[in-house]
Design an enzyme around this catalytic site. Sequence first.
Site, PDB file in Angstrom:
ATOM      1  N   LYS A 116       0.873  -1.009   0.041  1.00  0.00           N
ATOM      2  CA  LYS A 116      -0.054   0.130  -0.130  1.00  0.00           C
ATOM      3  C   LYS A 116       0.909   1.142   0.182  1.00  0.00           C
ATOM      4  O   LYS A 116       0.190   2.302  -0.635  1.00  0.00           O
ATOM      5  CB  LYS A 116      -0.990   0.120   0.990  1.00  0.00           C
ATOM      6  CG  LYS A 116      -2.138  -0.957   1.074  1.00  0.00           C
ATOM      7  CD  LYS A 116      -3.257  -0.903   2.206  1.00  0.00           C
ATOM      8  CE  LYS A 116      -4.336  -1.677   2.104  1.00  0.00           C
ATOM      9  NZ  LYS A 116      -5.215  -1.498   3.226  1.00  0.00           N
ATOM     10  N   ASP A 175     -10.048   2.733   2.135  1.00  0.00           N
ATOM     11  CA  ASP A 175     -10.115   2.295   3.562  1.00  0.00           C
ATOM     12  C   ASP A 175     -10.951   3.186   4.651  1.00  0.00           C
ATOM     13  O   ASP A 175     -11.736   2.734   5.468  1.00  0.00           O
ATOM     14  CB  ASP A 175      -8.642   2.002   4.153  1.00  0.00           C
ATOM     15  CG  ASP A 175      -7.970   0.767   3.587  1.00  0.00           C
ATOM     16  OD1 ASP A 175      -8.615  -0.033   3.060  1.00  0.00           O
ATOM     17  OD2 ASP A 175      -6.715   0.891   3.629  1.00  0.00           O
TER      18      ASP A 175
END
Length: 276
Positions: free
Chosen positions: A66, A102
Amino acid sequence: MSIKAFVIGHPINHSRSPLIHGTWLAEHQIDGSYAAIAIAPDELEPFFARLRAGEFAGGNVTIPHKEAVFALCDSVDPLARSIGAVNTLVVTAGRVHGTNTDYLGFLGNLDAGAPDWSERLDQAIVLGAGGAARAVLVALHSRGIRPVHVLNRTLDNAEQLARSIHGPFLAHPLAAFADLAPRAGLVVNTTSIGMHGTRFQDLDLDLLPPAALVTDIVYVPLQTPLLAAAAARGLRTVDGLGMLLHQAVPGFEAWFGVRPEVTPALRARIAATLGS
């Protein structure tokens, strides 16, 4: 022409994302595919060349990539920049755009599991100071929660995180939980504690207000020791599975042109796999 999307990680076999997106593809009768692809860190740049060549419409990024893909994207939206990590890629005209869903997954999960959670909520406690904590802090700040106390075993990491994101964030050692709990309406675990039988020590949940909400981003097991202890004390709880489901929605819409829904049936289908 079939539309192709993916999730990359290393390892990747554990990912439930192909089942989530595969369910939506079938539901909407879309000519497309979504595959889990194992990509080692040194394979990221060649994979991005495949993206720019048009092989995929985009995809998801999971551990440990990420942060690394952030630097490889041609553009990154302000939200992902503030979080410092990318979990969703969209390819347009040979350019790779990165974003982070997220925080949307976190908020969507709480909104679905405890619809009034942010009303009259003043203080929150976030356990952990890693990448997941960054997204949660940005999410809480967007709802006007202040202050947010960041608790971590290593105080330096909590202090660095609190400094790196603009907002009402205060860093503390994990031992500060006892002092902060009586005024906290929300506790969020962003660490991996709860997996593989691990549990927090010396977190006295009895100190929390009776109306407090406890949530965990860990979803294997679905009821972590933290959530089990909170439920035993009569506190509200929200498990982490919904975060996984809700964070997937924006990506699917970007790649396949349809906004899917997180339904009880989808949740049950994914939950049924968690013991395997």
